[in-house]
Design a protein around this motif. Structure first.
Motif, PDB file in Angstrom:
ATOM      1  N   ILE A 460       1.962   6.245  -2.454  1.00 31.31           N
ATOM      2  CA  ILE A 460       3.228   5.914  -1.791  1.00 31.31           C
ATOM      3  C   ILE A 460       3.124   4.625  -0.985  1.00 31.31           C
ATOM      4  N   THR A 461       1.936   4.013  -0.951  1.00 35.60           N
ATOM      5  CA  THR A 461       1.783   2.727  -0.266  1.00 35.60           C
ATOM      6  C   THR A 461       2.267   1.612  -1.182  1.00 35.60           C
ATOM      7  N   ILE A 462       3.251   0.864  -0.740  1.00 37.46           N
ATOM      8  CA  ILE A 462       3.800  -0.228  -1.547  1.00 37.46           C
ATOM      9  C   ILE A 462       3.146  -1.554  -1.174  1.00 37.46           C
ATOM     10  N   THR A 463       2.950  -1.777   0.119  1.00 32.73           N
ATOM     11  CA  THR A 463       2.377  -3.037   0.583  1.00 32.73           C
ATOM     12  C   THR A 463       0.983  -2.792   1.125  1.00 32.73           C
ATOM     13  N   TRP A 464      -0.009  -3.451   0.510  1.00 33.93           N
ATOM     14  CA  TRP A 464      -1.399  -3.296   0.923  1.00 33.93           C
ATOM     15  C   TRP A 464      -1.797  -4.472   1.803  1.00 33.93           C
ATOM     16  N   THR A 465      -2.401  -4.151   2.940  1.00 37.06           N
ATOM     17  CA  THR A 465      -2.960  -5.162   3.828  1.00 37.06           C
ATOM     18  C   THR A 465      -4.434  -4.851   4.061  1.00 37.06           C
ATOM     19  N   SER A 466      -5.117  -5.754   4.717  1.00 39.45           N
ATOM     20  CA  SER A 466      -6.531  -5.517   5.024  1.00 39.45           C
ATOM     21  C   SER A 466      -6.689  -4.299   5.919  1.00 39.45           C
ATOM     22  N   ILE A 467      -5.755  -4.118   6.839  1.00 38.26           N
ATOM     23  CA  ILE A 467      -5.820  -2.958   7.739  1.00 38.26           C
ATOM     24  C   ILE A 467      -5.634  -1.677   6.952  1.00 38.26           C
ATOM     25  N   THR A 468      -4.688  -1.662   6.025  1.00 32.72           N
ATOM     26  CA  THR A 468      -4.457  -0.466   5.216  1.00 32.72           C
ATOM     27  C   THR A 468      -5.704  -0.084   4.430  1.00 32.72           C
ATOM     28  N   ALA A 469      -6.344  -1.068   3.803  1.00 35.51           N
ATOM     29  CA  ALA A 469      -7.545  -0.786   3.010  1.00 35.51           C
ATOM     30  C   ALA A 469      -8.699  -0.319   3.891  1.00 35.51           C
ATOM     31  N   ILE A 470      -8.858  -0.967   5.042  1.00 36.86           N
ATOM     32  CA  ILE A 470      -9.951  -0.586   5.937  1.00 36.86           C
ATOM     33  C   ILE A 470      -9.756   0.817   6.476  1.00 36.86           C
ATOM     34  N   VAL A 471      -8.525   1.129   6.864  1.00 38.53           N
ATOM     35  CA  VAL A 471      -8.242   2.463   7.400  1.00 38.53           C
ATOM     36  C   VAL A 471      -8.493   3.535   6.347  1.00 38.53           C
ATOM     37  N   LEU A 472      -8.121   3.260   5.106  1.00 40.19           N
ATOM     38  CA  LEU A 472      -8.350   4.230   4.042  1.00 40.19           C
ATOM     39  C   LEU A 472      -9.850   4.438   3.810  1.00 40.19           C
ATOM     40  N   ALA A 473     -10.602   3.348   3.804  1.00 38.62           N
ATOM     41  CA  ALA A 473     -12.053   3.464   3.626  1.00 38.62           C
ATOM     42  C   ALA A 473     -12.683   4.226   4.787  1.00 38.62           C
ATOM     43  N   ILE A 474     -12.229   3.941   5.999  1.00 38.31           N
ATOM     44  CA  ILE A 474     -12.750   4.653   7.169  1.00 38.31           C
ATOM     45  C   ILE A 474     -12.450   6.140   7.069  1.00 38.31           C
ATOM     46  N   SER A 475     -11.270   6.462   6.565  1.00 41.64           N
ATOM     47  CA  SER A 475     -10.889   7.868   6.446  1.00 41.64           C
ATOM     48  C   SER A 475     -11.825   8.622   5.509  1.00 41.64           C
TER      49      SER A 475
END
Length: 994
Positions: A460-475
């Motif tokens: 459901i994520t349409i716009t990917w940013t560096s923060i979005t990717a980092i947060v997902l990896a951290i999760s």
């Protein structure tokens, strides 16, 4: 506004300024040329000037002294009537005013006010303007700022007598109802003010005096509200701050369901109005900071309201909807998995997950959805500003309604079924490699659930940013870190100790962790593709059109989007039968219902019939003031954006008056004109909007690529699992209980009955079981015992033990942990508890062929042998005391005196099984066996299964690289791979046809 001043000569004067309707009521009629002042006021108002009257009067010393005492008493009053006392004091002094003159000033509009209001109207937001100006001034300013537009029917209500107001309202409402119902007017009816043509674009201008009478009567107020809802704009002139707040409250409370209202103002007289609205916006500027201080949002220019609503308001609405529906979905999934598992635990309430693992679910899944709630942008801000009608997603509540909630419920049901029952039907192979324990199996299912909902948030994520990717990896990393830390926290949960390490060290776990979420999300991809291709919504067009901003299909998509918007929001015209209009019954005005049921949600206006022009901005981008001044008289701009023939170039261009502008430059100009930029730092207040981002919506091409990769991966992994399963041999013989127990579960089982070998009155039975191997087996070969219909996962059973007795820390029992088998008369049982005192006590002896040995060590987890299980201090001597009864005394011939708690059969038993049909290791054979070899076991059967209608079996297995026998998992993955690739073929076929 008035004040009392004392002059140097000792005289007191009352100095007053205010609106003409207020000052005239308080002036001296004999000395005032009201007609002359009114003539001048009307001339100034028609010029668009804001007017005030200035006056004064001399106050006698005795009068001032008496009034001052009364005013001071009212000012220091502490009762509930302080406000009324102050008003009475003011009324007493504000009389017999001598008018000194008239002031008229030009209140210049801020830049881009007209464009902002026009865009808000195109977004479907209804505007009610509440001002203190004269009627003529308000109308003049209304046209200049595009609140009123040429061709609009403007209805003025300036009546001051109740009878006239009632008659006017009744006529207007009667005519409105007649138009809406399509009836003909009565022949006796007076001249009509409105028609079907006017209904498309109609404005109401009402005077404060008229409004004062209307607001004091419920019926009149309801009539005004019904008529005002049908107007494109309502302008209230010469209204006081109190009347402004009353108007806002009337809209909020008079319409059902209650709409969302927004009030914006810049002065102290707007404070009450801002406080009454759902959302208050204050403009900080030359009028002071009072409005900004009490508002929810403060802006420095009116033009920023456009970006606040159309961009940030819309973004935040969609983000909030995503957060709400996702949180609802993931917690629904979590709860449903527990519901399904309860069917296999005898409905005892046993949780599939460890309590700390269960509690951590929202922690592991919190960060990615928070990133979406803060950063996700379905379409770019420039696109929303160019096409204001995209704001309708919130106004029409397209992202959060019962249909959307139902979709997420069904999605949660499908996902939870896959997450639970895929591992459930693969249980035999998992159990074979020690992944069948309650805590191991539960953590495996929990991991699949976490990855499934995390994949869902990626979808459901349409716009990917560096923060979005980092947060997902951290999760993801945080989840595994939690398991690794919690898995070695001995005192926190003894039963969970080393479970994650056992699970993560098995290859089959990683296969399941890929297969389960991928299978679950396959349905998401297919549902999204079907919905978009065959039942597209407005936002489907908008998202893809934004993604294709510089692509050839941009214009075609925008045309289709405009068509969809027009179909949803365009008004339906009806022929009016003017001869049949029923009289207005005032008794009907007990409340006003909002007839437009679809207009709910976060609309910063009161809902009503959506304006006809709403779809216009979808194909006609809004122009900047600078661009409009370049247009030559008599020539209109031609926008090539919507013309498919002009979209052959890679960069879309727009031609205006023989000048060509690139789309990107146009957007940059628009952006600069409507947004304050923080140019001091790249990480300042506008970091959210400046982050480098990758916009990749789930287009058909992306969907097919992802599904093709997933399908091929399914085939590859599924084929490897099937090959590994064939290399992992097993053979089962049931020797006690009902023959249907294992066959009904799909096991390949041979039945040899032990009951014929001994009498029932004996304390045990003894028989020989012969295995004739049907395939080769390589060492190590494990000997298992199997139980069916035995609920070791029953809650009161699997928790009934005291771990400090099991690890040798104490010999005393704890009633909080052990409910059963704590004492036998005066003898204390060690270890206490039902689970520790009902262990499997059948024994297996390998008697043929000679020389073949079965070892009974190395079958328990190494951590159990080294750490978790120990005999208490003083063992075994303490067992000689009649005060204690030890384990070997209860199970002679099964548990030896020397081993006690460190007996590996006991350790294996204490690892609670997740299902009611399971197997546990009994021994191991370190010799390779060939197909056709016969192996004979002598079984001493002591464990009674007749009481619970269960069955017992002896099982031989050997493992492969993938673990145990997992035919179901392999076949399921190959099947899913074929289904996925077939789906991709159908999608390709559809694309080729279209």
């Amino acid at each position: 506004m008035s004040c009392v001043v004392k002059c140097p000569n000792g005289k007191h004067y009352l100095m007053v300024k205010g609106a003409d309707n207020v000052i005239f009521d308080r002036c001296d009629e004999k000395s005032t040329d009201r007609k002359g002042y009114n003539d001048h006021l009307e001339i100034f108002a028609k010029e668009g000037l804001r007017t005030l009257l200035v006056g004064h009067r001399e106050i006698k010393p005795d009068e001032y002294k008496e009034w001052k005492a009364k005013y001071d008493k009212a000012s220091t009053s502490v009762g509930g009537n302080r406000k009324e006392l102050l008003e009475d004091a003011a009324e007493e002094i504000e009389r017999d005013i001598e008018i000194l003159g008239v002031t008229a000033i030009e209140d210049k509009l801020q830049e881009n006010v007209a464009d902002t209001i026009s865009n808000l109207a195109d977004a479907g937001i209804k505007l009610w303007v509440l001002t203190g100006d004269k009627v003529e001034t308000a109308v003049n300013i209304g046209y200049s700022c595009k609140v009123l537009v040429p061709g609009m029917k403007v209805i003025k209500m300036t009546e001051t007598k109740p009878e006239q107001i009632n008659l006017r309202l009744e006529n207007l409402v009667r005519q409105l109802r007649g138009i809406q119902s399509g009836s003909r007017p009565d022949s006796k009816e007076s001249k009509r003010e409105i028609s079907i043509v006017h209904l498309k674009s109609m404005g109401l201008v009402i005077h404060g005096k008229t409004l004062e009478h209307i607001m004091s009567h419920d019926i009149r107020r309801a009539m005004l509200l019904e008529f005002g809802m049908s107007c494109k704009v309502v302008i209230a002139c010469r209204v006081s701050p109190l009347q402004k707040s009353q108007m806002v409250e009337m809209v909020r409370k008079g319409i059902k369901p209650e709409p969302i209202t927004l009030a914006i103002g810049d002065g102290a007289n707007d404070v009450t109005m801002i406080q009454k609205a759902h959302v208050g916006v204050g403009i900080s500027g030359k009028e002071g900071q009072q409005a900004a201080n009490v508002s929810d949002f403060s802006i420095s220019r009116f033009k920023y309201l456009q970006r606040l609503l159309l961009v940030h308001g819309r973004w935040n609405y969609r983000r909030i909807c995503k957060v709400i529906t996702y949180v609802f979905y993931k917690n629904f999934c979590l709860t449903l998995t527990l519901l399904y598992f309860s069917f296999t635990t005898g409905y005892s309430g046993t949780s599939l997950y460890d309590s700390w693992v269960y509690t951590s679910f929202n922690i592991h899944t919190m960060l990615p959805i928070c990133a979406i709630g803060c950063l996700d942008q379905d379409v770019r801000s420039e696109t929303v500003e160019l096409f204001p009608s995209l704001y309708m997603t919130g106004r029409l509540n397209l992202d959060l309604n019962p249909r959307v909630i139902l979709q997420y419920i069904l999605l949660a049901i499908v996902h939870s079924l896959i997450v639970v029952f895929w591992p459930y039907f693969s249980y035999f192979g998992l159990d074979q490699v020690d992944l069948g324990g309650l805590y191991v199996f539960g953590t495996l299912v929990f991991s699949c659930l976490v990855f499934t909902v995390q994949y869902r948030v990626m979808l459901i994520t349409i716009t990917w940013t560096s923060i979005t990717a980092i947060v997902l990896a951290i999760s993801f990393l945080m989840y595994f870190l939690f398991l690794l830390v919690y898995g070695v926290w001995y005192d926190l949960q003894w039963d969970f100790y080393w479970v994650p390490y056992q699970m993560l060290g098995s290859a089959i776990f990683w296969v399941v962790l890929f297969g389960v979420p991928a299978t679950a999300l396959y349905f998401d991809f297919v549902l999204h593709w079907v919905s978009r291709e065959f039942f597209p919504t407005i936002m489907d067009f908008a998202v893809e059109a934004d993604y294709l901003m510089n692509k050839a299909k941009k214009g075609q998509l925008m045309k289709q989007l405009a068509k969809e918007v027009k179909a949803m929001t365009g008004p339906q015209e009806k022929e009016v039968d003017t001869a049949r209009i029923k009289d207005v019954q005032l008794s009907q005005y007990l409340g006003v219902e909002n007839k437009n049921k679809g207009d709910l949600g976060f609309a910063f206006s009161h809902p009503g019939e959506t304006p006809a022009q709403m779809h216009r901005s979808m194909t006609t981008p809004q122009l900047l003031d600078e661009e409009k001044t370049k247009k030559k008289p008599g020539k209109s701009s031609q926008h090539q954006l919507g013309d498919p023939k002009s979209n052959q170039q890679k960069d879309v261009k727009i031609s205006m008056s023989h000048q060509t502008f690139k789309m990107q430059a146009w957007q940059d100009a628009k952006l600069s004109a409507n947004r304050p930029l923080d140019e001091t730092t790249c990480c300042g207040r506008f970091l959210q909007q400046k982050l480098a981002r990758l916009q990749k919506p789930l287009t058909p091409r992306v969907t097919m690529i992802v599904l093709a990769v997933v399908g091929c991966f399914f085939l590859l992994i599924g084929g490897l699992v099937i090959m590994g399963s064939h290399a992992a041999a097993y053979q089962m013989v049931q020797y006690d209980g009902s023959t249907s127990n294992y066959k009904s579960l799909g096991y390949n089982v041979e039945f040899q009955d032990c009951e014929l070998k001994a009498a029932r009155n004996q304390s045990y039975r003894r028989c020989n079981i012969t295995f004739k191997l049907n395939q080769d087996m390589s060492s190590p070969i494990f000997v298992h015992y199997g139980l069916s219909e035995f609920y070791q996962n029953y809650q009161s059973y699997q928790k009934d033990h005291y771990y400090k007795q099991l690890d040798g820390s104490t010999t005393g029992s704890d009633s909080n942990y052990c409910l059963y088998y704590t004492k036998d008369e005066n003898t204390e049982i060690i270890p206490c508890g039902l689970q520790a005192n009902s262990m499997f006590n059948d024994t297996f002896n390998l008697i043929s062929p000679s020389g073949l040995e079965m070892k009974e060590d190395g079958i328990a987890w190494k951590v159990d042998r080294d750490l978790r299980f120990n005999n208490p201090s003083g063992y075994p001597e303490i067992c000689d005391d009649d005060k204690y009864q030890c384990l070997f005394e209860k199970y002679p011939g099964v548990i030896s005196r020397e081993n006690g708690h460190k007996d590996e059969h006991f350790m294996v038993w204490m690892r609670t099984a997740a299902r009611n049909t399971f197997m546990k290791k009994y021994g191991r054979i370190e010799t390779d066996l060939k197909k056709g070899d016969e192996i004979v076991f002598q079984i001493t059967a002591r464990f009674i299964v007749e009481t619970f209608s269960g069955g017992k079996a002896i099982i031989l297995t050997n493992d492969s690289w993938i673990g145990g026998r997992n035919e179901f998992m392999g076949i399921a993955m190959v099947t899913m791979g074929c289904v996925v690739l077939a789906t991709v073929a159908m999608m390709l076929l559809k694309e080729c046809i279209s």
